[in-house]
Scaffold this motif. Structure first.
Motif, PDB file in Angstrom:
ATOM      1  N   GLU A   5       0.830  -1.210   0.000  1.00  0.00           N
ATOM      2  CA  GLU A   5       0.000   0.000   0.000  1.00  0.00           C
ATOM      3  C   GLU A   5       0.866   1.262   0.000  1.00  0.00           C
ATOM      4  OE1 GLU A   5      -4.047  -1.048   2.329  1.00  0.00           O
ATOM      5  OE2 GLU A   5      -2.192  -1.468   3.458  1.00  0.00           O
ATOM      6  N   ILE A   6       1.976   1.224   0.737  1.00  0.00           N
ATOM      7  CA  ILE A   6       2.893   2.364   0.749  1.00  0.00           C
ATOM      8  C   ILE A   6       3.487   2.561  -0.645  1.00  0.00           C
ATOM      9  CG2 ILE A   6       5.085   3.254   1.669  1.00  0.00           C
ATOM     10  CD1 ILE A   6       4.357   1.742   4.289  1.00  0.00           C
ATOM     11  N   ALA A   7       3.900   1.460  -1.281  1.00  0.00           N
ATOM     12  CA  ALA A   7       4.458   1.540  -2.638  1.00  0.00           C
ATOM     13  C   ALA A   7       3.420   2.070  -3.621  1.00  0.00           C
ATOM     14  CB  ALA A   7       4.984   0.180  -3.082  1.00  0.00           C
ATOM     15  N   ASN A   8       2.161   1.756  -3.398  1.00  0.00           N
ATOM     16  CA  ASN A   8       1.102   2.289  -4.265  1.00  0.00           C
ATOM     17  C   ASN A   8       0.971   3.803  -4.106  1.00  0.00           C
ATOM     18  OD1 ASN A   8       0.453  -0.184  -5.397  1.00  0.00           O
ATOM     19  ND2 ASN A   8      -1.170  -0.604  -3.911  1.00  0.00           N
ATOM     20  N   ILE A   9       1.240   4.310  -2.906  1.00  0.00           N
ATOM     21  CA  ILE A   9       1.157   5.751  -2.653  1.00  0.00           C
ATOM     22  C   ILE A   9       2.389   6.477  -3.189  1.00  0.00           C
ATOM     23  CG2 ILE A   9       1.154   7.517  -0.838  1.00  0.00           C
ATOM     24  CD1 ILE A   9      -0.469   5.536   0.889  1.00  0.00           C
ATOM     25  N   LEU A  10       3.568   5.961  -2.869  1.00  0.00           N
ATOM     26  CA  LEU A  10       4.819   6.660  -3.183  1.00  0.00           C
ATOM     27  C   LEU A  10       5.490   6.194  -4.473  1.00  0.00           C
ATOM     28  CD1 LEU A  10       6.451   6.876   0.368  1.00  0.00           C
ATOM     29  CD2 LEU A  10       5.156   8.631  -0.850  1.00  0.00           C
ATOM     30  N   GLN A  16      14.433  -1.931  -2.139  1.00  0.00           N
ATOM     31  CA  GLN A  16      13.426  -2.718  -1.435  1.00  0.00           C
ATOM     32  C   GLN A  16      14.055  -4.006  -0.925  1.00  0.00           C
ATOM     33  OE1 GLN A  16       9.866  -3.326  -3.708  1.00  0.00           O
ATOM     34  NE2 GLN A  16       8.879  -4.520  -2.113  1.00  0.00           N
ATOM     35  N   ALA A  17      13.713  -4.369   0.300  1.00  0.00           N
ATOM     36  CA  ALA A  17      14.117  -5.632   0.923  1.00  0.00           C
ATOM     37  C   ALA A  17      12.938  -6.072   1.785  1.00  0.00           C
ATOM     38  CB  ALA A  17      15.378  -5.442   1.763  1.00  0.00           C
ATOM     39  N   PRO A  18      12.959  -7.287   2.308  1.00  0.00           N
ATOM     40  CA  PRO A  18      11.849  -7.700   3.173  1.00  0.00           C
ATOM     41  C   PRO A  18      11.645  -6.695   4.318  1.00  0.00           C
ATOM     42  CG  PRO A  18      13.238  -9.569   2.650  1.00  0.00           C
ATOM     43  CD  PRO A  18      13.950  -8.355   2.120  1.00  0.00           C
ATOM     44  N   ASN A  19      10.429  -6.226   4.475  1.00  0.00           N
ATOM     45  CA  ASN A  19      10.043  -5.275   5.513  1.00  0.00           C
ATOM     46  C   ASN A  19      10.763  -3.936   5.414  1.00  0.00           C
ATOM     47  OD1 ASN A  19       8.196  -7.073   6.748  1.00  0.00           O
ATOM     48  ND2 ASN A  19       9.938  -8.128   7.673  1.00  0.00           N
ATOM     49  N   CYS A  20      11.190  -3.554   4.220  1.00  0.00           N
ATOM     50  CA  CYS A  20      11.939  -2.303   4.061  1.00  0.00           C
ATOM     51  C   CYS A  20      11.710  -1.708   2.680  1.00  0.00           C
ATOM     52  CB  CYS A  20      13.432  -2.578   4.269  1.00  0.00           C
ATOM     53  SG  CYS A  20      14.473  -1.140   3.973  1.00  0.00           S
ATOM     54  N   LEU A  21      11.354  -0.432   2.664  1.00  0.00           N
ATOM     55  CA  LEU A  21      11.285   0.351   1.430  1.00  0.00           C
ATOM     56  C   LEU A  21      12.106   1.612   1.663  1.00  0.00           C
ATOM     57  CD1 LEU A  21       7.446   0.269   0.680  1.00  0.00           C
ATOM     58  CD2 LEU A  21       9.205  -1.203  -0.311  1.00  0.00           C
ATOM     59  N   ILE A  22      12.970   1.939   0.716  1.00  0.00           N
ATOM     60  CA  ILE A  22      13.746   3.175   0.794  1.00  0.00           C
ATOM     61  C   ILE A  22      13.440   3.989  -0.446  1.00  0.00           C
ATOM     62  CG2 ILE A  22      16.052   4.205   0.845  1.00  0.00           C
ATOM     63  CD1 ILE A  22      17.003   1.742   2.380  1.00  0.00           C
ATOM     64  N   LEU A  34       1.448  11.139   1.841  1.00  0.00           N
ATOM     65  CA  LEU A  34       1.071  10.201   2.904  1.00  0.00           C
ATOM     66  C   LEU A  34      -0.187  10.658   3.623  1.00  0.00           C
ATOM     67  CD1 LEU A  34       4.593   9.495   4.439  1.00  0.00           C
ATOM     68  CD2 LEU A  34       3.313   8.080   2.817  1.00  0.00           C
ATOM     69  N   PRO A  35      -0.991   9.697   4.085  1.00  0.00           N
ATOM     70  CA  PRO A  35      -2.211  10.061   4.811  1.00  0.00           C
ATOM     71  C   PRO A  35      -1.907  10.571   6.222  1.00  0.00           C
ATOM     72  CG  PRO A  35      -1.978   7.683   4.728  1.00  0.00           C
ATOM     73  CD  PRO A  35      -0.865   8.248   3.903  1.00  0.00           C
ATOM     74  N   GLU A  36      -2.870  11.239   6.818  1.00  0.00           N
ATOM     75  CA  GLU A  36      -2.740  11.713   8.197  1.00  0.00           C
ATOM     76  C   GLU A  36      -2.606  10.532   9.149  1.00  0.00           C
ATOM     77  OE1 GLU A  36      -5.778  14.469   9.345  1.00  0.00           O
ATOM     78  OE2 GLU A  36      -5.428  15.731   7.585  1.00  0.00           O
ATOM     79  N   GLU A  37      -1.936  10.797  10.276  1.00  0.00           N
ATOM     80  CA  GLU A  37      -1.733   9.800  11.333  1.00  0.00           C
ATOM     81  C   GLU A  37      -1.300   8.463  10.745  1.00  0.00           C
ATOM     82  OE1 GLU A  37      -4.631   9.694  14.410  1.00  0.00           O
ATOM     83  OE2 GLU A  37      -4.689  11.865  14.597  1.00  0.00           O
ATOM     84  N   PHE A  38      -0.180   8.476  10.101  1.00  0.00           N
ATOM     85  CA  PHE A  38       0.362   7.331   9.382  1.00  0.00           C
ATOM     86  C   PHE A  38       1.653   6.805  10.002  1.00  0.00           C
ATOM     87  CE2 PHE A  38       3.095   5.906   5.821  1.00  0.00           C
ATOM     88  CZ  PHE A  38       2.336   4.837   5.379  1.00  0.00           C
ATOM     89  N   VAL A  39       2.388   7.661  10.718  1.00  0.00           N
ATOM     90  CA  VAL A  39       3.727   7.351  11.221  1.00  0.00           C
ATOM     91  C   VAL A  39       3.741   7.381  12.745  1.00  0.00           C
ATOM     92  CG1 VAL A  39       6.117   8.191  11.251  1.00  0.00           C
ATOM     93  CG2 VAL A  39       4.770   8.354   9.159  1.00  0.00           C
ATOM     94  N   ALA A  40       4.398   6.386  13.332  1.00  0.00           N
ATOM     95  CA  ALA A  40       4.532   6.349  14.789  1.00  0.00           C
ATOM     96  C   ALA A  40       5.782   7.092  15.266  1.00  0.00           C
ATOM     97  CB  ALA A  40       4.574   4.904  15.278  1.00  0.00           C
ATOM     98  N   LEU A  41       6.846   7.035  14.489  1.00  0.00           N
ATOM     99  CA  LEU A  41       8.113   7.643  14.902  1.00  0.00           C
ATOM    100  C   LEU A  41       8.867   8.161  13.685  1.00  0.00           C
ATOM    101  CD1 LEU A  41      10.468   8.184  16.942  1.00  0.00           C
ATOM    102  CD2 LEU A  41      11.227   5.843  16.457  1.00  0.00           C
TER     103      LEU A  41
END
Length: 141
Positions: A5-10, A16-22, A34-41
């Motif tokens: 879903e992130i790749a669809n947005i950006l 790209q690696a398992p559990n990682c997009l740069i 990016l949508p609101e309230e999307f990131v924790a840190l």
């Protein structure tokens, strides 16, 4: 949200690696997607505007305005109980300061609640014969 879903947005990531997009993109443009309230840190160390080859030098007011813009976007995408760690170094202000912590120029412009300043002390620093070498940087949490 999944990585797909992130790749669809950006769009396609730079790496790209398992559990990682740069992504290699302008942070302000990416954050606006990016949508609101999307990131924790968010932990970031943006360019200090001190003339490095990877920076586009800006006048001080332009640099602080740019920081305000992308920090406002980070705030928008951060969860209500999320956190923002901002690492900044020092810059010179002609006829005012040799090495002022950039965080001193921004702290009252950041919409996040300031919990504390955290000092990162390191061994290396800029050598100086007529001033002490800064061997620390600050995080605003």
């Amino acid at each position: 949200m999944s990585l797909t879903e992130i790749a669809n947005i950006l769009s396609k990531p730079y790496f790209q690696a398992p559990n990682c997009l740069i992504y290699n993109m302008d942070c302000l443009e990416a954050l606006k997607l990016l949508p609101e309230e999307f990131v924790a840190l968010t932990v970031t160390s943006p360019p200090y505007n001190i003339g490095k080859e990877y920076e586009k030098f800006l006048l001080l007011d332009e640099y602080l305005n740019w920081c305000e813009q992308w920090i406002a976007e980070v705030y928008r995408v951060t969860f209500d109980r999320g956190a923002f760690w901002l690492n900044l170094g020092y810059l010179s202000i002609r006829d005012r300061a040799k090495a002022i912590p950039i965080s001193y120029l921004l702290w009252d412009k950041v919409p996040f609640y300031l919990i504390q300043e955290v000092v990162w002390n390191y061994g290396a620093g800029v050598a100086g014969s007529k001033f002490f070498s800064p061997r620390k940087e600050k995080f605003l949490w």
